[in-house]
Design a protein around this motif. Structure first.
Motif, PDB file in Angstrom:
ATOM      1  N   PHE A  75       0.835  -1.210   0.000  1.00 50.87           N
ATOM      2  CA  PHE A  75       0.000   0.000   0.000  1.00 50.87           C
ATOM      3  C   PHE A  75       0.872   1.263   0.000  1.00 50.87           C
ATOM      4  N   ILE A 102      -8.856   6.775  -7.494  1.00 50.79           N
ATOM      5  CA  ILE A 102      -8.282   5.484  -7.070  1.00 50.79           C
ATOM      6  C   ILE A 102      -7.355   4.872  -8.116  1.00 50.79           C
ATOM      7  N   HIS A 109      -2.107  12.019  -7.821  1.00 51.88           N
ATOM      8  CA  HIS A 109      -3.280  11.594  -7.062  1.00 51.88           C
ATOM      9  C   HIS A 109      -3.827  12.694  -6.145  1.00 51.88           C
ATOM     10  N   ARG A 113      -7.563  14.292  -5.444  1.00 48.03           N
ATOM     11  CA  ARG A 113      -8.274  13.910  -4.214  1.00 48.03           C
ATOM     12  C   ARG A 113      -8.589  15.104  -3.319  1.00 48.03           C
ATOM     13  N   GLY A 249     -17.473   2.917  -5.014  1.00 52.30           N
ATOM     14  CA  GLY A 249     -16.740   2.822  -3.741  1.00 52.30           C
ATOM     15  C   GLY A 249     -17.628   2.521  -2.548  1.00 52.30           C
ATOM     16  N   GLY A 250     -18.835   3.076  -2.543  1.00 50.68           N
ATOM     17  CA  GLY A 250     -19.580   3.093  -1.290  1.00 50.68           C
ATOM     18  C   GLY A 250     -20.803   2.203  -1.211  1.00 50.68           C
ATOM     19  N   THR A 253     -19.228  -2.300  -0.767  1.00 45.35           N
ATOM     20  CA  THR A 253     -18.404  -2.411   0.439  1.00 45.35           C
ATOM     21  C   THR A 253     -19.265  -2.299   1.697  1.00 45.35           C
ATOM     22  N   THR A 257     -20.107  -5.407   4.284  1.00 47.37           N
ATOM     23  CA  THR A 257     -19.651  -5.348   5.675  1.00 47.37           C
ATOM     24  C   THR A 257     -20.846  -5.452   6.628  1.00 47.37           C
ATOM     25  N   THR A 298      -8.147  -5.852  -2.705  1.00 44.68           N
ATOM     26  CA  THR A 298      -7.747  -4.867  -3.706  1.00 44.68           C
ATOM     27  C   THR A 298      -6.522  -5.399  -4.457  1.00 44.68           C
ATOM     28  N   ARG A 300      -2.806  -4.264  -7.043  1.00 47.79           N
ATOM     29  CA  ARG A 300      -1.895  -3.301  -7.628  1.00 47.79           C
ATOM     30  C   ARG A 300      -1.218  -3.953  -8.821  1.00 47.79           C
ATOM     31  N   LEU A 323      -7.528  -8.043   2.046  1.00 46.51           N
ATOM     32  CA  LEU A 323      -7.427  -7.378   3.346  1.00 46.51           C
ATOM     33  C   LEU A 323      -7.916  -8.283   4.461  1.00 46.51           C
ATOM     34  N   ALA A 349      -8.667  -2.559   6.776  1.00 48.76           N
ATOM     35  CA  ALA A 349      -9.912  -2.815   6.031  1.00 48.76           C
ATOM     36  C   ALA A 349     -10.229  -1.720   5.028  1.00 48.76           C
ATOM     37  N   GLY A 351      -7.797   0.211   3.645  1.00 49.38           N
ATOM     38  CA  GLY A 351      -6.546   0.569   3.006  1.00 49.38           C
ATOM     39  C   GLY A 351      -5.692   1.438   3.916  1.00 49.38           C
ATOM     40  N   HIS A 355      -4.090   6.136  -0.947  1.00 46.73           N
ATOM     41  CA  HIS A 355      -5.435   5.759  -1.420  1.00 46.73           C
ATOM     42  C   HIS A 355      -6.370   5.319  -0.290  1.00 46.73           C
ATOM     43  N   CYS A 357      -9.236   4.830   2.191  1.00 45.01           N
ATOM     44  CA  CYS A 357     -10.629   5.076   1.814  1.00 45.01           C
ATOM     45  C   CYS A 357     -11.078   6.520   2.059  1.00 45.01           C
ATOM     46  N   MET A 367     -22.250   2.405   9.677  1.00 47.12           N
ATOM     47  CA  MET A 367     -22.267   1.170  10.462  1.00 47.12           C
ATOM     48  C   MET A 367     -22.694   1.412  11.899  1.00 47.12           C
TER      49      MET A 367
HETATM   50  C1  HEM Z   1     -17.252  -0.548   4.809  1.00 47.20           C
HETATM   51  C2  HEM Z   1     -17.196   0.225   3.780  1.00 47.20           C
HETATM   52  C3  HEM Z   1     -15.968   0.483   2.971  1.00 47.20           C
HETATM   53  C4  HEM Z   1     -14.839  -0.267   2.846  1.00 47.20           C
HETATM   54  C5  HEM Z   1     -14.523  -1.602   3.495  1.00 47.20           C
HETATM   55  C6  HEM Z   1     -13.968   0.445   1.946  1.00 47.20           C
HETATM   56  C7  HEM Z   1     -12.702   0.003   1.601  1.00 47.20           C
HETATM   57  C8  HEM Z   1     -11.811   0.746   0.834  1.00 47.20           C
HETATM   58  C9  HEM Z   1     -10.452   0.364   0.555  1.00 47.20           C
HETATM   59  C10 HEM Z   1      -9.791  -0.919   1.028  1.00 47.20           C
HETATM   60  C11 HEM Z   1      -9.896   1.340  -0.194  1.00 47.20           C
HETATM   61  C12 HEM Z   1      -8.456   1.391  -0.705  1.00 47.20           C
HETATM   62  C13 HEM Z   1      -8.365   0.688  -2.023  1.00 47.20           C
HETATM   63  C14 HEM Z   1      -6.971   0.666  -2.575  1.00 47.20           C
HETATM   64  O1  HEM Z   1      -6.062   1.336  -2.059  1.00 47.20           O
HETATM   65  O2  HEM Z   1      -6.787  -0.058  -3.553  1.00 47.20           O
HETATM   66  C15 HEM Z   1     -10.909   2.339  -0.432  1.00 47.20           C
HETATM   67  C16 HEM Z   1     -10.729   3.475  -1.197  1.00 47.20           C
HETATM   68  C17 HEM Z   1     -11.755   4.323  -1.535  1.00 47.20           C
HETATM   69  N1  HEM Z   1     -13.036   4.315  -1.022  1.00 47.20           N
HETATM   70 FE1  HEM Z   1     -13.778   3.044   0.339  1.00 47.20          FE
HETATM   71  N2  HEM Z   1     -14.576   1.587   1.526  1.00 47.20           N
HETATM   72  C18 HEM Z   1     -15.808   1.665   2.125  1.00 47.20           C
HETATM   73  C19 HEM Z   1     -16.739   2.679   1.990  1.00 47.20           C
HETATM   74  C20 HEM Z   1     -16.630   3.744   1.134  1.00 47.20           C
HETATM   75  C21 HEM Z   1     -17.636   4.766   0.947  1.00 47.20           C
HETATM   76  C22 HEM Z   1     -18.954   4.862   1.699  1.00 47.20           C
HETATM   77  C23 HEM Z   1     -17.159   5.601  -0.054  1.00 47.20           C
HETATM   78  C24 HEM Z   1     -17.746   6.838  -0.668  1.00 47.20           C
HETATM   79  C25 HEM Z   1     -18.909   7.282  -0.612  1.00 47.20           C
HETATM   80  C26 HEM Z   1     -15.853   5.105  -0.435  1.00 47.20           C
HETATM   81  C27 HEM Z   1     -15.062   5.667  -1.397  1.00 47.20           C
HETATM   82  C28 HEM Z   1     -13.742   5.330  -1.622  1.00 47.20           C
HETATM   83  C29 HEM Z   1     -12.875   6.031  -2.566  1.00 47.20           C
HETATM   84  C30 HEM Z   1     -13.260   7.210  -3.448  1.00 47.20           C
HETATM   85  C31 HEM Z   1     -11.628   5.405  -2.503  1.00 47.20           C
HETATM   86  C32 HEM Z   1     -10.383   5.769  -3.287  1.00 47.20           C
HETATM   87  C33 HEM Z   1      -9.535   6.750  -2.502  1.00 47.20           C
HETATM   88  C34 HEM Z   1      -8.285   7.171  -3.222  1.00 47.20           C
HETATM   89  O3  HEM Z   1      -7.883   6.532  -4.190  1.00 47.20           O
HETATM   90  O4  HEM Z   1      -7.689   8.165  -2.797  1.00 47.20           O
HETATM   91  N3  HEM Z   1     -15.570   3.985   0.299  1.00 47.20           N
HETATM   92  N4  HEM Z   1     -12.065   1.966   0.232  1.00 47.20           N
END
Ligand code: HEM
Length: 407
Positions: A75, A102, A109, A113, A249-250, A253, A257, A298, A300, A323, A349, A351, A355, A357, A367
């Motif tokens: 990461f 992402i 990046h 962001r 993203g949202g 996931t 969960t 996830t 890379r 993860l 969980a 990240g 990147h 979350c 939650m």
């Molecule tokens: C339990 C719920 C969630 C889990 C487990 C989760 C998990 C993750 C993980 C593991 C990453 C990193 C991925 C990587 O580095 O390859 C990530 C990135 C991201 N998540 Fe979540 N996520 C959740 C909820 C959300 C929600 C609610 C949103 C938006 C409304 C969201 C938007 C994003 C975005 C935009 C990224 C990319 C961030 C970046 O690249 O800078 N996620 N998420």
């Protein structure tokens, strides 16, 4: 490899891969073999810290990191582990769409962001809490007096879509479309259906964006339509990539969960009682649930040839980062299969690194609200006797059917 390694290596294994690291198996199938994907996948802890799976993802071979430390290193090391990989959505759409941010690596990046960060900070999430709570309450009302529900179809699937529509300022009337598109995109019966769903989402987001450019409906939309990169406005595809990433993203996931959390609560009445008596412990419980029920795998792409923990990785190779394996690694967490809400884990969980979350505060709030509301509305949450739950493994571990008795 040990007994988890199975059979002989497929003929397609590249020459630089040490034979002892070859795992001739399908990651997706393997994660579905036992009573839950966590028990199934953590069998990989019996083998090496990094393996070459002949079917790591959708039939493609690649590396799988099996330990917390390696996944955490990957990461952080964006110069070798690039997030700029061929994207699933771009493939499905046949459009050169990069999920933004992402699928964009540092240093660029952050330039993207930073446009989104303020809208997902704790302060912004505080302002959303009431709407999240009322979405939760409205859904519970639909089955509260029926003695039970299928938690997945009646709650966990629609709930994050409600929250997403509210977040974006989109009409609730589109809920059924959103749920259908999302489900087909992730688990559609065939490629044609998934392509169609990806396109329907794209077209809807495009229409929505055109309206928002005239008159943004809220601060987030104003932020996105006026977003800049290095002093210039984003172009159309950059903006579409931003809208699309929020969509993908949202939803899956959060739904996934929530399914595991509710299954755990429904089978642990003593934890329900403890959290009912001490709701102030719910935020700690959320952190521990995220650790124990990490749903995301996830990945890379290796940016160059390099040696990683003694293993030669070549440019262009895919590296999977489950993860669930990081967060149930017994080298990092004692008794990793136990849910201990006093643990306060530093989990992965959501990240880590650049990147990490974007939606983590919103997701944790969702939650917390769901646990609070269910425990307050129902004295007892149990699995319906004589029925079994269903789940899927693969890239996101999700519960598909969770019959509950609620009183
Ligand atoms: C339990 C719920 C969630 C889990 C487990 C989760 C998990 C993750 C993980 C593991 C990453 C990193 C991925 C990587 O580095 O390859 C990530 C990135 C991201 N998540 Fe979540 N996520 C959740 C909820 C959300 C929600 C609610 C949103 C938006 C409304 C969201 C938007 C994003 C975005 C935009 C990224 C990319 C961030 C970046 O690249 O800078 N996620 N998420």
């Amino acid at each position: 490899m040990s007994d988890v390694s199975a059979k002989s290596a497929a003929a397609t294994v590249p020459a630089h891969v040490p034979p002892a690291l070859v795992w001739d198996n399908s990651y997706d199938r393997f994660s579905c073999e036992l009573e839950d994907p966590y028990t199934a996948i953590t069998r990989l802890h019996e083998g090496p810290d990094i393996i070459w799976a002949t079917d790591a993802s959708y039939g493609r071979s690649g590396w799988v990191l099996t330990r917390y430390d390696l996944i955490s290193d990957a990461f952080m090391d964006y110069e070798r582990f690039g997030a700029e990989r061929p994207g699933m959505i771009a493939d499905l759409l046949g459009v050169n769409l990069r999920l933004n941010p992402i699928e964009i690596d540092p240093p660029r990046h952050f330039g993207y962001r930073r446009n989104l960060n303020p809208h997902f900070a704790p302060k912004a999430v505080n302002q959303m809490e009431q709407r999240v709570r009322s979405a939760c309450g409205e859904l519970i009302d639909t089955f509260a007096d029926k003695g039970g529900c299928d938690f997945v179809s009646q709650f966990a699937v629609p709930f994050p879509s409600y929250v997403f529509l509210d977040l974006m300022g989109m009409p609730r009337a589109r809920l059924a479309d959103f749920i259908h598109w999302e489900d087909t995109l992730m688990r559609g019966p065939d490629m044609a259906a998934r392509v169609q769903a990806a396109r329907s989402i794209y077209h809807y987001l495009e229409e929505f964006l055109a309206e928002q450019r005239k008159q943004p409906v809220n601060d987030l939309m104003a932020g996105i339509t006026h977003a800049t990169f290095e002093g210039r406005p984003l172009d159309h595809l950059e903006t579409m990539g931003m809208l699309y990433v929020l969509y993908v993203g949202g939803l899956d996931t959060v739904y996934s969960t929530l399914g595991w959390i509710m299954r755990h609560l429904a089978t642990h009445p003593e934890l329900q009682a403890r959290l009912r008596a001490h709701p102030e412990l719910i935020p700690d419980a959320v952190e521990e649930f995220l650790r124990a029920f990490s749903v995301v795998t996830t990945h890379r792409m290796a940016v160059k040839d390099f040696d990683f923990h003694g293993v030669p990785i070549k440019r262009g190779e895919e590296v999977m980062m489950p993860l669930s394996l990081a967060n149930r690694d017994p080298r990092k967490f004692a008794s990793p299969h136990e849910v201990d809400i006093a643990r306060k884990p530093r989990h992965l969980a959501m990240g880590t690194g650049s990147h990490a979350c974007l939606g983590m505060h919103l997701a944790k709030r969702e939650m917390r609200v769901v646990i609070e509301e269910f425990l307050e509305r129902f004295r007892s949450i149990r699995m319906r006797a004589g029925e079994t739950y269903r789940f899927h493994g693969g890239r996101t571990f999700g519960v598909e059917y969770l019959p509950l008795e609620l009183s």
